[in-house]
Design a protein around this motif. Structure first.
Motif, PDB file in Angstrom:
ATOM      1  N   ALA A 110     -18.627  22.962  26.894  1.00  0.00           N
ATOM      2  CA  ALA A 110     -19.319  22.508  28.102  1.00  0.00           C
ATOM      3  C   ALA A 110     -20.264  21.341  27.826  1.00  0.00           C
ATOM      4  O   ALA A 110     -20.261  20.352  28.543  1.00  0.00           O
ATOM      5  N   ILE A 111     -21.058  21.446  26.748  1.00  0.00           N
ATOM      6  CA  ILE A 111     -22.163  20.502  26.597  1.00  0.00           C
ATOM      7  C   ILE A 111     -21.686  19.068  26.449  1.00  0.00           C
ATOM      8  O   ILE A 111     -22.237  18.159  27.053  1.00  0.00           O
ATOM      9  N   ARG A 112     -20.604  18.879  25.696  1.00  0.00           N
ATOM     10  CA  ARG A 112     -20.159  17.504  25.479  1.00  0.00           C
ATOM     11  C   ARG A 112     -19.776  16.840  26.802  1.00  0.00           C
ATOM     12  O   ARG A 112     -20.095  15.670  27.035  1.00  0.00           O
ATOM     13  N   ASN A 113     -19.118  17.588  27.661  1.00  0.00           N
ATOM     14  CA  ASN A 113     -18.764  17.040  28.976  1.00  0.00           C
ATOM     15  C   ASN A 113     -19.997  16.818  29.837  1.00  0.00           C
ATOM     16  O   ASN A 113     -20.089  15.842  30.564  1.00  0.00           O
ATOM     17  N   ALA A 114     -20.947  17.758  29.729  1.00  0.00           N
ATOM     18  CA  ALA A 114     -22.157  17.641  30.548  1.00  0.00           C
ATOM     19  C   ALA A 114     -22.998  16.455  30.103  1.00  0.00           C
ATOM     20  O   ALA A 114     -23.733  15.876  30.892  1.00  0.00           O
ATOM     21  N   LEU A 115     -22.874  16.080  28.815  1.00  0.00           N
ATOM     22  CA  LEU A 115     -23.729  15.010  28.295  1.00  0.00           C
ATOM     23  C   LEU A 115     -23.220  13.611  28.631  1.00  0.00           C
ATOM     24  O   LEU A 115     -23.954  12.646  28.471  1.00  0.00           O
ATOM     25  N   ILE A 116     -21.984  13.502  29.113  1.00  0.00           N
ATOM     26  CA  ILE A 116     -21.452  12.163  29.410  1.00  0.00           C
ATOM     27  C   ILE A 116     -22.346  11.419  30.414  1.00  0.00           C
ATOM     28  O   ILE A 116     -22.794  10.313  30.126  1.00  0.00           O
ATOM     29  N   PRO A 117     -22.660  12.026  31.581  1.00  0.00           N
ATOM     30  CA  PRO A 117     -23.581  11.313  32.479  1.00  0.00           C
ATOM     31  C   PRO A 117     -24.985  11.176  31.900  1.00  0.00           C
ATOM     32  O   PRO A 117     -25.670  10.189  32.180  1.00  0.00           O
ATOM     33  N   TYR A 157     -17.160   7.139  22.658  1.00  0.00           N
ATOM     34  CA  TYR A 157     -16.926   8.173  21.661  1.00  0.00           C
ATOM     35  C   TYR A 157     -16.883   9.546  22.324  1.00  0.00           C
ATOM     36  O   TYR A 157     -16.066  10.396  22.001  1.00  0.00           O
ATOM     37  N   LEU A 158     -17.782   9.775  23.302  1.00  0.00           N
ATOM     38  CA  LEU A 158     -17.855  11.080  23.960  1.00  0.00           C
ATOM     39  C   LEU A 158     -16.672  11.318  24.874  1.00  0.00           C
ATOM     40  O   LEU A 158     -16.175  12.425  24.993  1.00  0.00           O
ATOM     41  N   ASP A 159     -16.219  10.277  25.559  1.00  0.00           N
ATOM     42  CA  ASP A 159     -15.167  10.464  26.545  1.00  0.00           C
ATOM     43  C   ASP A 159     -13.940   9.646  26.173  1.00  0.00           C
ATOM     44  O   ASP A 159     -13.893   8.437  26.392  1.00  0.00           O
ATOM     45  N   PRO A 160     -12.931  10.315  25.609  1.00  0.00           N
ATOM     46  CA  PRO A 160     -11.745   9.582  25.155  1.00  0.00           C
ATOM     47  C   PRO A 160     -11.044   8.843  26.281  1.00  0.00           C
ATOM     48  O   PRO A 160     -10.357   7.866  26.040  1.00  0.00           O
ATOM     49  N   ARG A 161     -11.214   9.290  27.518  1.00  0.00           N
ATOM     50  CA  ARG A 161     -10.553   8.616  28.626  1.00  0.00           C
ATOM     51  C   ARG A 161     -11.083   7.206  28.798  1.00  0.00           C
ATOM     52  O   ARG A 161     -10.378   6.300  29.196  1.00  0.00           O
ATOM     53  N   VAL A 162     -12.388   6.994  28.477  1.00  0.00           N
ATOM     54  CA  VAL A 162     -12.972   5.665  28.547  1.00  0.00           C
ATOM     55  C   VAL A 162     -12.510   4.836  27.356  1.00  0.00           C
ATOM     56  O   VAL A 162     -12.066   3.702  27.485  1.00  0.00           O
ATOM     57  N   ARG A 163     -12.571   5.446  26.177  1.00  0.00           N
ATOM     58  CA  ARG A 163     -12.226   4.750  24.952  1.00  0.00           C
ATOM     59  C   ARG A 163     -10.799   4.210  25.025  1.00  0.00           C
ATOM     60  O   ARG A 163     -10.508   3.123  24.595  1.00  0.00           O
TER      61      ARG A 163
END
Lengths: 316, 348
Positions: A232-239, A307-313
């Motif tokens: 959960a946390i990694r996804n929550a930290l994107i914003p 790095y956090l969101d592979p969809r952006v990378r």
């Protein structure tokens, strides 16, 4: 051999961000130019002081190029900025850029400490609030966030000085020195930022725990601790990371006030002093350096975001 | 390990001791407008190696039932109000939630409807599969990765050794569902719950995924609860079917028996609205009306407003789930007019 697809996508992403950073800096330079040229006071008159004659002033004006058309002035100015030549400070009779650069590490030190305090406390308190949603801990944290956001920095600074320096004699009231000198200004600068991070982390995590992939993680029989911390946390930290980057600019701006309250000898205090004294060359250098710092931090954040969101990378 | 595990997967299971036995399970959700009973006194049995298809429209309570079985009813809005879930002789509802959580993955596993949103977007698929070995079996990182690749190969993902490091969004829908299946089967559970596993997929891919599920089920000698709205899809796979309407079981029995002798007007309506099953030259007849609002259920039988057989009796009382007259004991329907529906089906 073909380049690694993931790595080249990442490179393209960074190149895009770098070009954009250049564009932002040019924008900042131009706005500062327009603002400084539109203030009513005449730099030549300021430099020469009240006793100067009109002849002397007009001589200096032509020497400084102030009698040339605005477009020419702008061209010369861009050329100067590109060479990092901002002229001299009329108060210190030294290169403006050198003055700011000397003070910048001290400001950066303060901002970094504030950032670390805000991120570490903000994310942990946000997580605690989300995990204990609508219970006592959540309410306490929410009140804390509300308080730290609604109290102005100069006031918090003064209260902290009164309590911890005057009454308790635990910490120094101001100035630059050992690590203990960083605590009060660091906390003061961090508080509004902390409030934002608490809220973002809390709401981000509360959104994420309703996602289907969290249900999947639970269906895999993972303990709740693992579900929260590795899913959960990694996804929550994107914003949170995005906003943290944007807010860092606010932090550099906030440093102007906090440095004044705590007599912190940084670029923020130099900037506010120079504005009062109409030392425009220093103002210009300081604003541009702060803008450059802001852009640099954003670049770091964008990289981190990738790095956090592979969809952006991967440029989806 | 007990002896039942060696039963052939397709053989008729011993009815003496079901692997999963649910009695009078009721699940409610609190909403702003009122309390919804998503699952209303549902009972079911699943034997070792057996496939039970749970059928119904959206909102019939199929998914809430699955969530309840896995201990995944999202609180605090949703909760299991009453009933018993006996898994392998233990009532899961009498145990703390953490007990069910430990069974998840190793004994019970689930495949979800939408594989894209059900996979974590920021973790590599190999990590998401391998995590089961790492967290549940204490495997090393390298070992977990190797097992993830093996599983990905087994579920038919080409170039598994390379794709193990890809992210979910880099896969096609069908491949994503294969990843989900690999994850669910990693620790060789004895009961797999597949909640609309092919609904989000292309028609051509649907058949492949169903075939994969059937193969793996036989290979692992698993029990399977297959949740679907598609009577045709489950026809080739299921041993028994259970139809749900507005949270209630309306008809249940052996697949062959139910499909041949439709005893509930709702089942009949579903059957008539499927191309192919309705017969080559028959017109498709959709069920009139829409699924009921669970906040404003009709009095008596919940299907009454959409039913051609409805009479005063249907308004007065809710029918119980009773054996269909003339049918075997296992074929049950909750309809006051079951006999009439069966007779009508035979003559028509």
């Amino acid at each position: 051999m073909a380049p690694h697809p993931v790595r080249s996508a990442m490179t393209a992403y960074l190149v895009r961000r770098l070009l954009f950073a250049g564009f932002v800096l040019w924008g900042a330079v131009t706005i500062v130019f327009l603002v400084l040229r539109s203030v009513p006071s005449d730099p030549a008159r300021l430099i020469l002081g009240a006793d100067a004659t009109e002849v002397e002033i007009s001589q200096l004006r032509s020497q400084m190029g102030l009698d040339r058309p605005l477009v020419v002035q702008y061209g010369n100015y861009l050329a100067d900025v590109a060479r990092l030549d901002f002229g001299d400070s009329y108060r210190y009779h030294k290169g403006a850029i050198g003055l700011v650069v000397d003070r910048f590490p001290v400001t950066f030190q303060l901002a970094a400490v504030a950032m670390v305090i805000a991120v570490v406390l903000g994310v942990s308190l946000g997580v605690v609030a989300a995990l204990r949603v609508n219970r006592l801990a959540d309410r306490v944290v929410s009140v804390l966030a509300l308080l730290s956001q609604s109290m102005p920095s100069f006031w918090i600074g003064i209260v902290l000085i009164l309590v911890f320096a005057r009454q308790l004699h635990l910490l120094p009231s101001g100035g630059h020195g050992g690590p203990d000198h960083l605590i009060l200004p660091g906390v003061t600068l961090a508080l509004p930022f902390l409030a934002i991070l608490i809220r973002l982390t809390r709401s981000g995590l509360l959104d994420v725990v309703h996602e289907n992939y969290i249900q999947t993680a639970r269906a895999k029989g993972l303990p709740e601790r693992v579900v929260i911390f590795s899913h959960a946390i990694r996804n929550a930290l994107i914003p949170v990371v995005t906003v943290a980057g944007l807010e860092f600019g606010q932090l550099l701006g906030g440093a102007v006030i906090v440095e004044t309250v705590f007599a912190w000898p940084g670029a923020g205090r130099l900037l506010s002093d120079s504005i009062s004294a109409r030392d425009y060359n220093v103002v210009l250098a300081a604003i541009l350096l702060i803008a450059a710092g802001f852009v640099a931090i954003n670049l770091v954040v964008d990289t981190l975001y990738g790095y956090l969101d592979p969809r952006v990378r991967l440029g989806r | 390990m007990d002896g039942t595990a060696i039963l052939p997967a397709t053989g008729r299971p011993a009815p003496s001791r079901p692997l999963l036995s649910v009695q009078d399970l009721t699940v409610q959700f609190g909403t702003r407008a009122g309390t919804i009973t998503a699952v209303d006194r549902v009972s079911l049995d699943v034997a070792e190696g057996e496939t039970l298809a749970v059928l119904g429209e959206t909102g019939s309570g199929k998914s809430a039932l699955a969530q309840a079985l896995m201990g995944l009813v999202p609180g605090p809005a949703g909760r299991v109000v009453s009933g018993r879930i006996n898994y392998d002789g233990t009532d899961l509802l009498a145990r703390p939630r953490s007990y069910t959580r430990r069974l998840c993955g190793t004994e019970l596993a689930m495949v979800f409807q939408d594989p894209l949103s059900s996979l974590n977007p920021v973790l590599r698929v190999g990590v998401q599969i391998g995590e089961l070995f790492r967290r549940r079996r204490g495997a090393s990182r390298a070992e977990a990765r190797r097992k993830a690749i093996e599983l990905m190969e087994r579920v038919g993902i080409p170039a598994a050794a390379r794709r193990v490091d890809d992210y979910p969004h880099q896969f096609s829908g069908g491949m994503r569902q294969r990843v989900m299946i690999a994850m669910a089967l990693a620790l060789r559970p004895r009961l797999l719950i597949a909640d609309e596993p092919t609904t989000a997929l292309d028609v051509t891919v649907q058949a492949q995924i169903m075939q994969l599920l059937a193969d793996l089920k036989a290979e692992h000698r698993m029990s399977l609860i297959l949740i679907s709205h598609d009577l045709g899809l489950v026809a080739g796979v299921a041993d028994r079917v259970m139809l749900m309407y507005a949270g209630r079981v309306v008809e249940t029995g052996e697949l062959r028996e139910v499909y041949q002798t439709l005893a509930h007007p709702y089942t009949r309506g579903l059957m008539a609205s499927i191309p192919g099953l309705a017969g080559p030259r028959e017109r498709l007849t959709p069920i009139t009306g829409s699924p009921p609002d669970l906040l404003r259920l009709p009095s008596g039988c919940r299907f009454r407003p959409r039913c051609g057989f409805a009479t005063e009796a249907c308004r007065a009382s809710q029918p119980d789930l009773l054996p269909v007259p003339t049918g075997p004991e296992s074929h049950r329907a909750a309809c006051h007019h079951a006999e009439e529906v069966v007779a009508d089906g035979r003559s028509g």
